[in-house]
Design a protein around this motif. Structure first.
Motif, mmCIF file in Angstrom:
data_model
loop_
_atom_site.group_PDB
_atom_site.id
_atom_site.type_symbol
_atom_site.label_atom_id
_atom_site.label_comp_id
_atom_site.label_asym_id
_atom_site.label_seq_id
_atom_site.Cartn_x
_atom_site.Cartn_y
_atom_site.Cartn_z
ATOM 1 N N HIS A 1 -4.024 -4.581 10.483
ATOM 2 C CA HIS A 1 -4.838 -3.848 9.502
ATOM 3 C C HIS A 1 -5.806 -4.795 8.819
ATOM 4 O O HIS A 1 -5.719 -6.008 8.948
ATOM 5 C CB HIS A 1 -3.960 -3.063 8.519
ATOM 6 C CG HIS A 1 -3.543 -3.775 7.274
ATOM 7 N ND1 HIS A 1 -2.728 -4.886 7.281
ATOM 8 C CD2 HIS A 1 -3.835 -3.534 5.968
ATOM 9 C CE1 HIS A 1 -2.525 -5.291 6.030
ATOM 10 N NE2 HIS A 1 -3.185 -4.493 5.216
ATOM 11 N N ASP B 1 0.544 -8.890 3.794
ATOM 12 C CA ASP B 1 0.654 -8.369 2.431
ATOM 13 C C ASP B 1 1.974 -8.721 1.752
ATOM 14 O O ASP B 1 2.250 -8.256 0.651
ATOM 15 C CB ASP B 1 0.449 -6.848 2.436
ATOM 16 C CG ASP B 1 -0.981 -6.477 2.815
ATOM 17 O OD1 ASP B 1 -1.758 -7.387 3.128
ATOM 18 O OD2 ASP B 1 -1.300 -5.285 2.801
ATOM 19 N N HIS C 1 -7.284 -7.591 -0.806
ATOM 20 C CA HIS C 1 -6.544 -8.723 -0.206
ATOM 21 C C HIS C 1 -7.115 -10.092 -0.584
ATOM 22 O O HIS C 1 -7.302 -10.968 0.271
ATOM 23 C CB HIS C 1 -6.522 -8.571 1.319
ATOM 24 C CG HIS C 1 -5.953 -7.272 1.791
ATOM 25 N ND1 HIS C 1 -6.718 -6.148 1.981
ATOM 26 C CD2 HIS C 1 -4.677 -6.916 2.089
ATOM 27 C CE1 HIS C 1 -5.936 -5.137 2.393
ATOM 28 N NE2 HIS C 1 -4.696 -5.582 2.464
ATOM 29 N N HIS D 1 0.839 -1.208 0.000
ATOM 30 C CA HIS D 1 0.000 0.000 0.000
ATOM 31 C C HIS D 1 0.873 1.258 0.000
ATOM 32 O O HIS D 1 0.468 2.308 -0.459
ATOM 33 C CB HIS D 1 -0.857 0.066 1.274
ATOM 34 C CG HIS D 1 -1.750 -1.101 1.489
ATOM 35 N ND1 HIS D 1 -2.906 -1.301 0.768
ATOM 36 C CD2 HIS D 1 -1.663 -2.148 2.346
ATOM 37 C CE1 HIS D 1 -3.494 -2.406 1.198
ATOM 38 N NE2 HIS D 1 -2.761 -2.950 2.149
ATOM 39 N N ALA E 1 -6.601 -6.777 6.527
ATOM 40 C CA ALA E 1 -6.154 -7.591 5.394
ATOM 41 C C ALA E 1 -6.893 -8.927 5.325
ATOM 42 O O ALA E 1 -6.755 -9.662 4.358
ATOM 43 C CB ALA E 1 -4.657 -7.848 5.495
ATOM 44 N N ILE F 1 -8.343 -0.853 5.569
ATOM 45 C CA ILE F 1 -7.927 -1.745 4.489
ATOM 46 C C ILE F 1 -6.565 -1.347 3.954
ATOM 47 O O ILE F 1 -5.733 -2.188 3.630
ATOM 48 C CB ILE F 1 -8.998 -1.765 3.381
ATOM 49 C CG1 ILE F 1 -10.189 -2.592 3.882
ATOM 50 C CG2 ILE F 1 -8.448 -2.341 2.087
ATOM 51 C CD1 ILE F 1 -11.381 -2.590 2.975
HETATM 52 ZN ZN LIG Z 1 -3.077 -4.655 3.157
#
Ligand SMILES: [Zn+2]
Length: 310
Positions: free
Chosen positions: A202, A282, A136, A68, A204, A222
């Protein structure tokens, strides 16, 4: 007995893992190979698996990198300009790279947002108009299978002479992913239903929650671009106390300080919560390790969740 079974399941999956070719970090422009530039660690691995011997893949983001928040460097842009094909996730995951992708398209570099083949009906909502969908999708194995096909189709379009190999590689991998999907469903049976709540750094894990039956709460939104406020921490701490949630989790691509603050807020309310471990969210783990692969990462995450919440 259950435990033995779970270990057995994991073992089967890890053996299956070993059967997937271990494409090393290919240097760019190996003679006669398709030069692929992929953004995330997930897509770098997937490009190597689907492309097999016909591709030389350069991955832009390493382990622990937050997509991100990633801004492309001058050398990333050079790599992309020299690529035969660029594979990126899309759905605004690589939020700071959108302009570069546009530029590459304008320069006629074949550039594919491989997660954007998933139909809108199967995507979860994003946070605002700018980020319409939650990106995600890799945490629902059935959606990731669609991305495997998307990478296959991109390679076939750019390099049709190797169509059969790309198709076969994708098919072999999808079989492993179908096994993985079943393994995950079995493993989570170890967690009592009322404990199937996943609190992480977060947001995800909503696809994971939807696919495998967990309620999901992320401290940040997000995208990790949103800030965490004191009231967010207090609200989530109250929720954890009320629901008697035993463990919360840090993420490999997000600094742990917010989750630590959350833990302290829960403890100050007189309830004992632990940090149940680190989940890969991520980004995959280090290359050459089990968690450096999608399947290994996923099994590792589920094992961590099960151990902490069972
Ligand atoms: Zn993420």
């Amino acid at each position: 007995m259950k435990k033995i079974k779970m270990i057995f399941i994991s073992f089967v999956s890890i053996v299956a893992l070993a059967l997937v070719g271990c494409g090393g970090p290919a240097s760019q422009g190996e003679e006669g190979k398709l030069r692929v530039v992929a953004t995330t660690t997930h897509l770098t691995e997937l490009s190597e698996i689907v492309g097999g011997e016909h591709v030389s893949v350069y991955g832009i983001m390493g382990p622990g990198v937050d997509p991100h928040d990633y801004s492309p460097t001058a050398s990333d842009v050079d790599r992309m300009e020299g690529a035969d094909v660029i594979i990126y996730h899309g759905l605004d995951l690589e939020g700071k790279m959108n302009r570069v992708f546009e530029n590459m398209r304008r320069r006629n570099v074949k550039t594919y947002a491989v997660a954007e083949v998933i139909s809108d009906a199967d995507l979860l909502e994003g946070e605002d108009e700018e980020e319409a969908f939650d990106p995600h999708v890799w945490f629902d194995v059935t959606l990731w299978i669609e991305v495997v096909h998307s990478v296959r189709d991109a390679f076939i379009e750019v390099n049709p002479e190797n169509r059969d190999d790309f198709t076969q590689n994708a098919e072999n991998y999808v079989l492993l992913l179908e096994n993985l999907h079943e393994d995950i469903q079995e493993m989570i049976q170890m967690v009592p239903e009322e404990q199937r709540v996943l609190v992480t750094a977060h947001d995800a894990f909503h696809y994971f929650g939807q696919a495998y039956g967990f309620e999901v709460k992320g401290l940040q939104g997000i995208s990790t671009a949103t800030e965490v406020g004191v009231s967010d921490i207090q609200e989530l701490a109250q929720f954890i106390v009320e629901r008697e949630i035993k463990a919360i989790f840090v993420e490999s691509s997000v600094p742990p300080r917010n989750i630590e603050a959350l833990k302290n807020a829960v403890i100050s309310r007189g309830f004992d919560v632990v940090i149940g471990g680190e989940l890969y969210s991520d980004a995959l783990g280090d290359k050459g390790t089990v968690t450096g692969r999608y399947i290994g990462m996923f099994l590792n995450n589920v094992q961590t969740i099960v151990n902490a919440l069972k």
